[in-house]
Motif scaffolding. Structure first.
Motif, PDB file in Angstrom:
ATOM      1  N   HIS A   1       0.851  -1.732   0.200  1.00 33.73           N
ATOM      2  CA  HIS A   1       0.175   0.119   0.727  1.00 33.73           C
ATOM      3  C   HIS A   1       1.354   0.746   0.515  1.00 33.73           C
ATOM      4  N   GLY A   2       2.115   1.118   0.287  1.00 30.87           N
ATOM      5  CA  GLY A   2       2.981   2.362  -0.320  1.00 30.87           C
ATOM      6  C   GLY A   2       3.099   2.980   1.079  1.00 30.87           C
ATOM      7  N   GLU A   3       3.092   2.482   2.896  1.00 31.37           N
ATOM      8  CA  GLU A   3       2.822   3.825   3.552  1.00 31.37           C
ATOM      9  C   GLU A   3       3.690   4.072   3.855  1.00 31.37           C
ATOM     10  N   ILE A   4       4.020   4.955   4.531  1.00 28.73           N
ATOM     11  CA  ILE A   4       4.905   6.057   5.288  1.00 28.73           C
ATOM     12  C   ILE A   4       4.602   6.147   6.407  1.00 28.73           C
ATOM     13  N   TYR A   5       5.442   6.409   7.512  1.00 33.57           N
ATOM     14  CA  TYR A   5       4.795   6.549   8.935  1.00 33.57           C
ATOM     15  C   TYR A   5       6.417   7.687   8.956  1.00 33.57           C
ATOM     16  N   HIS A   6       5.896   8.863   9.423  1.00 34.88           N
ATOM     17  CA  HIS A   6       7.085   9.813   9.526  1.00 34.88           C
ATOM     18  C   HIS A   6       6.294  11.077  10.116  1.00 34.88           C
ATOM     19  N   PRO A   7       7.121  11.997  11.260  1.00 31.14           N
ATOM     20  CA  PRO A   7       6.389  13.240  11.232  1.00 31.14           C
ATOM     21  C   PRO A   7       5.811  13.832  10.920  1.00 31.14           C
TER      22      PRO A   7
ATOM     23  N   GLY B   1     -10.977  17.900  -1.861  1.00 27.76           N
ATOM     24  CA  GLY B   1     -12.321  17.024  -2.287  1.00 27.76           C
ATOM     25  C   GLY B   1     -11.626  16.043  -3.529  1.00 27.76           C
ATOM     26  N   THR B   2     -10.904  16.062  -3.853  1.00 33.12           N
ATOM     27  CA  THR B   2     -10.426  15.084  -4.882  1.00 33.12           C
ATOM     28  C   THR B   2     -10.290  13.884  -5.043  1.00 33.12           C
ATOM     29  N   ALA B   3     -10.105  13.232  -6.059  1.00 34.97           N
ATOM     30  CA  ALA B   3      -9.221  11.551  -5.759  1.00 34.97           C
ATOM     31  C   ALA B   3      -8.082  11.682  -6.670  1.00 34.97           C
ATOM     32  N   ILE B   4      -7.047  10.939  -5.969  1.00 30.54           N
ATOM     33  CA  ILE B   4      -5.712  11.120  -7.453  1.00 30.54           C
ATOM     34  C   ILE B   4      -5.480   9.544  -7.936  1.00 30.54           C
ATOM     35  N   GLN B   5      -4.525   9.599  -8.351  1.00 32.89           N
ATOM     36  CA  GLN B   5      -4.240   8.399  -9.111  1.00 32.89           C
ATOM     37  C   GLN B   5      -2.347   8.806  -9.144  1.00 32.89           C
ATOM     38  N   ILE B   6      -2.005   7.415  -8.265  1.00 34.74           N
ATOM     39  CA  ILE B   6      -0.685   7.222  -8.040  1.00 34.74           C
ATOM     40  C   ILE B   6       1.022   6.656  -8.650  1.00 34.74           C
ATOM     41  N   PRO B   7       1.414   7.153  -9.269  1.00 39.06           N
ATOM     42  CA  PRO B   7       2.154   6.509 -10.348  1.00 39.06           C
ATOM     43  C   PRO B   7       3.055   5.658 -10.010  1.00 39.06           C
ATOM     44  N   GLY B   8       2.756   4.019 -10.666  1.00 40.65           N
ATOM     45  CA  GLY B   8       3.116   3.035  -9.973  1.00 40.65           C
ATOM     46  C   GLY B   8       2.032   1.730  -8.758  1.00 40.65           C
ATOM     47  N   TYR B   9       0.583   2.248  -8.390  1.00 47.31           N
ATOM     48  CA  TYR B   9      -0.056   2.009  -8.259  1.00 47.31           C
ATOM     49  C   TYR B   9      -1.550   1.807  -8.605  1.00 47.31           C
ATOM     50  N   TYR B  10      -2.515   1.132  -8.241  1.00 47.71           N
ATOM     51  CA  TYR B  10      -3.583   0.824  -8.219  1.00 47.71           C
ATOM     52  C   TYR B  10      -4.689   1.761  -7.370  1.00 47.71           C
ATOM     53  N   GLY B  11      -5.213   2.121  -7.893  1.00 48.08           N
ATOM     54  CA  GLY B  11      -6.637   2.625  -6.927  1.00 48.08           C
ATOM     55  C   GLY B  11      -6.533   3.946  -7.287  1.00 48.08           C
ATOM     56  N   LEU B  12      -7.016   4.623  -5.352  1.00 50.35           N
ATOM     57  CA  LEU B  12      -7.081   5.827  -5.669  1.00 50.35           C
ATOM     58  C   LEU B  12      -6.940   6.160  -4.389  1.00 50.35           C
ATOM     59  N   LEU B  13      -6.240   7.716  -4.436  1.00 51.36           N
ATOM     60  CA  LEU B  13      -6.063   8.912  -3.136  1.00 51.36           C
ATOM     61  C   LEU B  13      -6.849   9.536  -2.989  1.00 51.36           C
ATOM     62  N   TYR B  14      -7.887   9.709  -1.591  1.00 51.76           N
ATOM     63  CA  TYR B  14      -8.627  10.889  -1.587  1.00 51.76           C
ATOM     64  C   TYR B  14      -7.707  12.039  -0.839  1.00 51.76           C
ATOM     65  N   CYS B  15      -8.526  13.753  -0.860  1.00 51.71           N
ATOM     66  CA  CYS B  15      -7.338  14.423  -0.495  1.00 51.71           C
ATOM     67  C   CYS B  15      -8.720  15.271   0.341  1.00 51.71           C
ATOM     68  N   PRO B  16      -8.409  15.455   1.770  1.00 54.23           N
ATOM     69  CA  PRO B  16      -9.043  15.593   2.471  1.00 54.23           C
ATOM     70  C   PRO B  16      -9.863  16.819   2.129  1.00 54.23           C
ATOM     71  N   GLN B  17     -11.011  17.155   2.376  1.00 54.26           N
ATOM     72  CA  GLN B  17     -10.617  19.272   1.947  1.00 54.26           C
ATOM     73  C   GLN B  17     -10.878  19.750   3.863  1.00 54.26           C
ATOM     74  N   GLY B  18     -10.139  20.892   3.454  1.00 57.52           N
ATOM     75  CA  GLY B  18     -10.726  21.843   5.164  1.00 57.52           C
ATOM     76  C   GLY B  18     -10.178  21.132   6.041  1.00 57.52           C
TER      77      GLY B  18
END
Length: 682
Positions: free
Chosen positions: A430-436, A492-509
């Protein structure tokens, strides 16, 4: 409590007393500066030997040290927020006549009617929530004959100068701590002045929490702030004593008791209905004008907390979920303005994100489950806590009264904790990154190759995942997934990430809401909740003349310097986090010891590094240049001994003061030589 001074310290207090003496000799008496910041003096009272299971000596002293460090930070913060009409002269507390007096004169025809005629033989002095108040802080008391003058039993104490509020502190394992193990601390106001403003209070810390590594320094600070605000006026017992005053602090000598502070609305909800509170909540919810009031938690006949459904994240809700999720919000500050006792500095308020701009119906039990607000959730499964610091599960608790929200996962869901990341070499589909600077995003990303019969995986319900973010403008940001470039994330949109299937949703506000520069990061948590303190080590670098560095070169150099530090300290890389070099060549690196990191404490490693850096600066080679450290400086979340540089500065300051004292002394001698000298007193 005994104060052990460093041998290099300057006796500043003694010099101040000398300066005061010379000022009096020269004919000018000094007085308290009219800053009007609320003056708080803290007194730690050690409990008698406990018969509980925990070791009283070691644990209490360690707990007291953590509590007092938090109190120093908290009282400084309060002084930047609240101002009062200063107490004139030394602060003295009154004694309770029902305690020291056994009987009073009851004949109204006698001169000493209603005065104490007989002392209570068992009188042991005054206390406040179990903390004994020193006689030095108390007024005296007398016993009166039926006729004539009184017999003084105890004279007035000297009182406490330059103080508007006395705070007594206990660290103990009380019966309340035992019966309610989730309680970190509790507090009470103990005495009021003639205008009903609190003069004294006590905070009791439950020792078992202060000795637990799961409670960070920032957590203790925020918990202390919560309890101190209770003692200063945010309390169901004190609401009924709030005053109706002019907005000018100088005019607050003439105030009347407010006719109505709390009320119930048509649905029976208890409200704090004072003017500033009502307007502040309306502004927060985006409602024109004012509301009827701000809802209080239902806690019986009296309530001392905001309603959790409307005030998640406020420092004055009943449930504490960690310092990084708590804010000193504007509505709470408005409450202190409405008390009539304080002038409030609203510039110190922190933004309360929960419910912002959601309208008048937000937080009602009748609306929280109909999907009208994304602050509440209606489905099961994992999502993101509304601050996006943590993954969360959709659940409720008694204070939410059936409403559900994404509550932070019990453990392992903090995106901002490096130690929550996968081990090196482990699969990370899932390409997760844990970082401050990582935050939680709803996503269904996967790097796994999808065959035709697995195409349905693209419609998998998004869940909370941790990815890096960086602000680009106010309200906009970009994100990075493991192995991907930075990708703009339009709220407020959903984006695609190069190298990954699926979507990432960008929270608004929710992210990048402040007016920060394009390279800024949404403020990271103030606590890393690790067993050790958080340090920041800063090293200034000198470079070869004429050699300049670009951004990428500075990033590479930061790793070179870091490796030299690790070698110099003889330690592991796991102590050091987020190395960086500024354009002015200041190297900074955060230092803390996450679980599993083997070696000495981070404080020991810091001392080792600073000593060796003072004796022998670092010298690193990068490309064709040589970089050398020229100074070191420590920034820490707790009090530590001064660095050599700071000690030298303080010594210089002391010498300047001594020169000033000598000059004043000479002037005083010359002035007194020309005057008649009368009788003097010590």
């Amino acid at each position: 409590m005994k104060n052990n001074k460093n041998k290099n310290d300057c006796p500043l207090a003694s010099l101040i007393h000398l300066l005061h003496f010379f000022a009096v000799v020269l004919g000018g008496e000094t007085s308290r500066l009219p800053t009007e910041k609320v003056g708080i003096q803290t007194y730690y009272t050690r409990d008698p030997v406990s018969n509980e299971a925990w070791a009283p000596e070691a644990d209490e002293m360690r707990g007291a040290s953590r509590a007092l460090a938090a109190l120093r930070e908290t009282t400084r913060r309060i002084q930047s927020i609240l101002a009062v009409i200063p107490v004139r002269g030394p602060l003295l507390l009154s004694r309770d006549p029902t305690r020291y007096c056994h009987a009073i004169w009851g004949d109204p025809d006698t001169p000493n009617y209603h005065r104490c005629s007989l002392l209570n033989p068992g009188y042991q002095g005054e206390s406040c929530l179990g903390a004994k108040i020193p006689d030095a802080h108390l007024r005296g008391y007398s016993v009166w004959p039926e006729h004539g003058l009184p017999q003084l039993i105890q004279p007035d104490g000297p009182g406490v100068q330059n103080t508007d509020f006395l705070l007594y502190v206990r660290v103990a394992h009380t019966s309340k701590c035992h019966k309610e193990p989730s309680v970190i601390a509790y507090a009470a106001c103990c005495q009021l002045d003639s205008k009903d403003r609190p003069l004294a209070g006590t905070i009791v810390y439950c020792a078992q929490h202060l000795t637990s590594p799961s409670l960070s320094h920032s957590d203790i600070v925020m918990g202390t702030l919560h309890e101190l605000l209770h003692t200063l006026g945010f309390s169901g017992e004190l609401f009924k004593k709030w005053r109706d005053c002019s907005s000018e602090l100088s005019a607050r000598e003439n105030c009347s008791t407010r006719k109505q502070v709390t009320r119930r609305d048509e649905w029976g909800q208890l409200l704090l209905s004072t003017p500033a509170v009502s307007h502040s909540l309306a502004k927060h919810l985006g409602v024109p004008g004012a509301l009827l009031g701000a809802p209080l938690e239902e806690e019986g006949s009296l309530s001392s907390h905001w309603e959790s459904r409307l005030f998640q994240g406020s420092v004055m809700t009943a449930t504490f979920e960690g310092a990084q999720r708590s804010r000193l919000d504007p509505v709470t500050l408005a409450a202190f303005e409405d008390s009539g006792w304080y002038q409030v500095n609203y510039s110190t308020a922190e933004q309360l994100l929960w419910g912002q701009g959601s309208g008048v119906g937000f937080g009602l039990v009748s609306t929280c489950s109909n999907g009208s607000s994304d602050f509440f959730c209606t489905r099961s499964g994992l999502g993101c806590h509304y601050l996006h610091l943590d993954k969360g599960s959709c659940s409720s608790d008694p204070t939410l009264e059936g409403c559900r929200m994404y509550k932070p996962s019990a453990s392992g869901g903090e995106c901002w904790k490096v130690e929550n990341g996968l081990l090196a070499g482990a699969e990370n589909p899932h390409g997760e990154i844990y970082h401050p600077y990582s935050r939680c995003f709803l996503a269904n990303l996967t790097s796994q190759v999808l065959s035709k019969d697995k195409g349905s995986q693209l419609s998998v319900t998004p869940t909370g995942r941790c990815y890096l973010h960086q602000c680009t403008h106010k309200g906009t940001y970009k994100v990075q997934v493991e192995g991907s470039p930075w990708i703009p994330c339009l709220p407020g949109t959903a984006i695609q990430i190069p190298g990954y299937y699926g979507l990432l949703y960008c929270p608004q506000g929710r992210l990048c809401l402040s007016n920060q520069g394009t390279s800024a990061i949404t403020s990271p948590p103030r606590s890393f909740s690790t067993p050790n303190l958080l340090f920041q080590l800063s090293l200034g670098l000198t470079e070869t003349p004429g050699y300049s560095l670009g951004k990428e070169q500075r990033e590479e150099l930061a790793e070179v310097v870091l490796q030299a530090l690790v070698t110099r300290g003889g330690s592991s890389r796991c102590y050091f986090h987020s190395p960086a070099i500024t354009s002015s060549l200041v190297f900074t690196v955060s230092m803390w010891k996450p679980p599993g990191c083997q070696g000495p404490s981070v404080a020991t490693l810091y001392r080792t590094l600073t000593l060796t850096l003072q004796e022998k600066p670092l010298q690193v080679h990068y490309e064709e240049a040589i970089f050398t450290t020229e100074y070191s400086k420590l920034l820490t979340s707790s009090d530590h001994n001064l660095s050599v540089t700071d000690q030298l500065l303080l010594t210089g300051f002391c010498l300047l003061l001594l020169i000033l004292v000598g000059a004043l002394g000479t002037m005083a001698y010359q002035k007194r030589a020309t005057r008649q000298v009368g009788p003097s007193t010590t």
